[in-house]
Write an enzyme that holds these catalytic residues in place. Structure first.
Site, mmCIF file in Angstrom:
data_model
loop_
_atom_site.group_PDB
_atom_site.id
_atom_site.type_symbol
_atom_site.label_atom_id
_atom_site.label_comp_id
_atom_site.label_asym_id
_atom_site.label_seq_id
_atom_site.Cartn_x
_atom_site.Cartn_y
_atom_site.Cartn_z
ATOM 1 C CD GLU A 559 12.773 1.309 5.741
ATOM 2 O OE1 GLU A 559 13.296 0.487 4.964
ATOM 3 O OE2 GLU A 559 12.330 2.405 5.373
ATOM 4 C CE LYS A 691 5.808 21.171 0.119
ATOM 5 N NZ LYS A 691 4.997 21.966 1.047
ATOM 6 C CG ASP A 767 7.732 20.843 3.308
ATOM 7 O OD1 ASP A 767 7.164 19.793 3.647
ATOM 8 O OD2 ASP A 767 7.151 21.777 2.727
ATOM 9 C CG HIS A 866 14.501 -5.520 5.699
ATOM 10 N ND1 HIS A 866 13.815 -4.378 6.015
ATOM 11 C CD2 HIS A 866 15.526 -5.125 4.898
ATOM 12 C CE1 HIS A 866 14.367 -3.340 5.417
ATOM 13 N NE2 HIS A 866 15.413 -3.770 4.725
#
EC number: 1.1.1.34
Length: 888
Positions: A559, A691, A767, A866
């Site tokens: 990004e 998660k 993770d 951006h």
């Protein structure tokens, strides 16, 4: 059951090598010294004159004994010669240790049995060497050498003992019973030989079960190289010895041996105790006489020299048969050490073109591959792309392997870099070795399987097409390609070829790299069915001034603007004097679900667990599973007759999911002993919670709970962040607080915390899926300072699930990023400190990113930045997508 006992024994011995080795050596020395101090002081030739001893020396048995010694030496020589074919110096060294220590134990037993008489030992050693079997020792060594880490060494030794132990025990029992029959023959020489044979079998068994596995574990632990990805002793082509199907003994043979053992036991019992007990005593007396220990025929004399001089003179003075034996041993030793290696290499080079002189190449750009500098080795000239003569051993090199090439000259072979059948770069190698090409057409599966199962050949003698043929025929599981090939990279290459044929576009994997990667760290730890690796750009932000230290923080992301924006926040924090952080709590959680017959029963279990006595019982069971895991508390909830128990524990520097799961399983087993009617539904009942968005993590915390704060002066807010304190506070309240509440967010009271958390997680081997809970964050801003123009900002993150050991942190690129932060591996001084420091860095980086992003929103610069930095400059019309191509 028997295999489990041997497995436990093997794991214990491999886990405590020093204790076992010292204990075994001490026991052996004690047996020898006890005999020296408490036994008979008669020594023939020194203080006693033994006529029987002289008679034995002059007998014709010397010729037979000499022949036996020579045969024993030849037998040992051929065993070591066979071991050399396996291609591992560690197997040779370990087998040598096994032979030497077994001989030492056997000699001690014989000396003890003969009451310090060394003459009998001279006769006994040949029989010992004839009965020693290095195949089992080398088989156990193969189990250990096929490991990727020291922990796996212990597991594989335990597995090897579980497979080999019962067979070896049964074989030793049968051998002792068979050889022991000779001790009842009444023939003096036969009784002596059989007695020595039984001692040899028992000594070998004793060493194999105690000293040898401990020695293997210790040798490999001391010889490992922690900086290399794969241990220097790891042999990938030995991986198939770990297949239990190939090592399981034949059940028919085992039954025959057991029946034979039972029959021999009956024979011994009948002969020694039932038939006539008196001959037993007579035989024992005869044996004692035969060993030269009869006191009646020995005369005591006055020693003329000291004892050590007597033994030294006997060692120096050699008879003709000893000269013959020693000469043969020295001749074979010289041949084995100085000539055998060259003969072995010559033999293998005729069989395998891969073993011809190998050229190594450092990875260089394609343009450099056109040069043809000359490397001279063994008085031959070779073409290579590497000109640096003093290349370090630590630098990454790639072995250039021969492929079949059509050429006019019989002395030219084509070489390519890598394991693909579609080479990118090729070299030409001049060699005088005769060219032996692999057949152009794949050979039959039966022939390929024989080559694959041959320890001297293996997968490197098979072409990729033949390996693919075996995979398609289900002879090789596709998921085991890495372990069966000579290199992991070739296994990945073959899997890519298999996959490419099944894809809509066969060239889909063209730009997914797979070469020059250490797959030994991936297998069994990070990923399965590997087809390559995904390069992700890694940027750096900093310095991040946190708690008086400066950190350069790596962030892996695709990004645009993310790294630049975070870097601006770091600059603002440093100009404001830096940030401060604290770890408020540290405890990973696991929440299993159990069920009882009635809700009232569940309530009783809940009440018992909440008592000090109940908690102490569960804590003792939980803590016994690890030296790091320490149960802190239990958070228990009920839903009908279901009981959800949330275990919370510290886990050192590991993220800790596996560690706490192991402890939870043990604790539930203990709880089941107190409440047998309890049913364990799942070790994870989503009450952890892992998660998934969950209020329990936001409220109770999970992993590391961290708070970070900083004060940004008004001048820095205006000049660096290009906005005002008032504007930032207003946006923060209405966006991060009110806006998130309107959306019903759980733990999402921030701008973009997940962006920074995930980028650091990917760079540092965490993770990535745990960014769901780890990104829980509340960002608060207040006016500060006397005129209320300075900006006070804080970020509180209650559930950062993070670690510096295990999982992806074992990969070398991820370790490099952790080393940038000074937190790689486990903290030796204070276990868990590295993981806590990394959690503080994550929270500080999140605060820097939040600061810059909120400033951009307040100033209205977000969309503009951006559009400039986060949009590709590539002409999208030049790129054909899958759908575009189909439409065309």
């Amino acid at each position: 059951m028997l295999s489990r006992l041997f497995r436990m024994h093997g794991l214990f011995v491999a886990s405590h090598p020093w204790e076992v080795i010292v204990g075994t050596v001490t026991l052996t020395i004690c047996m020898m010294s006890m005999n020296m101090f408490t036994g008979n002081d008669k020594i023939c030739g020194w203080n006693y004159e033994c006529p029987k001893f002289e008679e034995d020396v002059l007998s014709s048995d010397i010729i037979i004994l000499t022949i036996t010694r020579c045969i024993a030496i030849l037998y040992i020589y051929f065993q070591f010669q066979n071991l050399r074919q396996l291609g591992s110096k560690y197997i040779l060294g370990i087998a040598g240790l096994f032979t030497i220590f077994s001989s030492f134990v056997f000699s001690t037993v014989v000396i003890h049995f003969l009451d310090k008489e060394l003459t009998g030992l001279n006769e006994a050693l040949p029989f010992f060497l004839l009965l020693i079997d290095l195949s089992r020792a080398s088989a156990l060594a193969k189990f250990a050498l096929s490991s990727n880490s020291q922990d796996e060494v212990r597991e594989n030794i335990a597995r090897g003992m579980a497979i080999l132990g019962p067979t070896f025990t049964l074989d030793a029992l049968v051998e002792c019973l068979v050889i022991g029959v000779g001790t009842m023959s009444g023939v003096r020489q036969l009784e002596i030989m059989c007695c020595f044979g039984c001692m040899s079998v028992l000594a070998n068994y004793f060493v194999f079960m105690t000293f040898f596995p401990a020695c293997v574990s210790l040798v490999l632990e001391l010889s490992r190289e922690s900086r290399e990805g794969r241990p220097i002793w790891q042999l990938s082509h030995f991986a198939r010895v770990l297949e239990e199907e190939e090592n399981k003994p034949n059940p028919v043979t085992q039954r025959v041996k057991m029946i034979m053992s039972l029959g021999l036991v009956l024979v011994h019992a009948h002969s020694r105790w039932i038939a006539d007990p008196s001959p037993q005593n007579s035989t024992a007396d005869n044996s004692k006489v035969s060993l030269g220990l009869d006191e009646n025929v020995s005369k005591r004399i006055e020693p003329s020299v000291s004892l050590w001089q007597f033994y030294l003179s006997k060692m120096i003075s050699m008879d003709i048969e000893q000269v013959i034996t020693l000469s043969l041993a020295l001749l074979l030793a010289v041949k084995y050490i100085f000539f055998e290696q060259a003969e072995t290499e010559s033999t293998l080079s005729l069989k395998n073109p891969i073993t011809s002189p190998v050229v190594t190449q450092k990875k260089v750009p394609d343009s450099c591959c056109r040069r043809e500098p000359v490397v001279v080795r063994n008085n031959q000239k070779f073409c290579s792309v590497e000109e640096e003569a003093g290349m370090s051993q630590d630098r990454k090199v790639e072995v250039i392997k021969p492929l079949v090439a059509e050429t006019d000259s019989p002395h030219r072979a084509a070489f390519v870099v890598g394991g693909s059948s579609f080479p990118d770069t090729s070299l030409v190698l001049e060699t005088k070795e005769p060219e032996i090409e692999l057949p152009k057409e794949p050979r039959p599966n039966e022939e390929c399987l024989q080559i694959l199962g041959n320890a001297e050949k293996g997968a490197k003698f098979l072409s990729d097409a033949e390996i693919i043929q075996l995979v398609n025929a289900k002879h090789i599981p596709a998921y085991k390609l890495e372990t069966l090939m000579e290199t992991h990279e070739r296994g990945v290459s073959i899997r890519r070829q298999l996959l490419s044929k099944k894809l809509p576009e066969p060239s889909s994997l063209q730009y997914l790299p797979y070469r020059d990667y250490n797959y030994s760290l991936v297998l069994g730890a990070c990923c399965e069915n590997v087809i390559g690796y995904m390069p992700i750009p890694v940027g750096v932000v900093g310095p991040l001034c946190l708690d008086g230290k400066e950190f350069q923080v790596p962030m892996a992301t695709t990004e645009g603007c993310l790294v630049a924006s975070t870097n601006r926040g770091c600059r603002a924090i440093c100009l404001g004097g830096g940030a401060s952080s604290r770890v408020l709590a540290d405890g990973m959680t696991r929440g299993p679900v159990v069920r009882l017959p009635r809700a009232c029963d569940s309530a009783e279990v809940k009440a018992w667990l909440e008592t000090p006595e109940g908690f102490a019982v569960i804590k003792e069971a939980f803590d016994s599973t690890s030296r790091f895991a320490r149960l802190q508390k239990l958070h228990i909830s009920m839903a009908g007759r279901n009981l959800y128990i949330r275990f919370q524990s510290r886990t050192g520097d590991a993220m800790g999911m596996n560690m706490i799961s192991k402890g939870t399983e043990k604790a539930l087993s203990k709880l089941h002993e107190y409440f047998p009617e309890m049913q364990i539904l799942a070790v994870s009942g989503n009450y952890c919670t892992d998660k998934k968005p969950a209020a329990v993590n936001w409220i109770e915390g999970r992993g590391k709970t961290v708070v970070c704060e900083a004060v940004i002066p008004a001048k820095v807010v205006r000049e660096v962040l290009k906005t005002t304190t008032e504007a930032m506070i207003d946006v923060n309240i209405n966006k991060n607080l009110v806006g998130s509440a309107m959306a019903g967010s759980i733990g999402g009271y921030n701008a973009h915390a997940a962006n920074y958390v995930t980028a650091i997680y990917i760079a540092c081997g965490q993770d990535a899926a745990q960014n769901v809970g780890s990104s829980n964050c509340i960002t608060l801003m207040e006016a500060s300072g006397p005129p209320n123009e300075d900006l006070y900002i804080s970020c509180t993150m209650p559930s950062i699930e993070i670690g510096t050991v295990g999982g992806g942190t074992n990969l070398l690129p991820q370790q490099a990023c952790l080393q940038m932060l000074g937190v790689q591996g486990a903290c030796k001084d204070s276990p868990g400190e590295n993981a806590r420091q990394l959690a503080r860095i994550v929270c500080g980086t999140v605060m820097a990113g939040e600061l810059s992003l909120m400033a951009a929103l307040a100033a209205g610069h977000l969309v503009k930045s951006h559009m400039i930095h986060n949009r590709s400059k590539i002409n999208l019309q030049d790129l054909e997508g899958a759908c575009t191509k189909k439409a065309a």
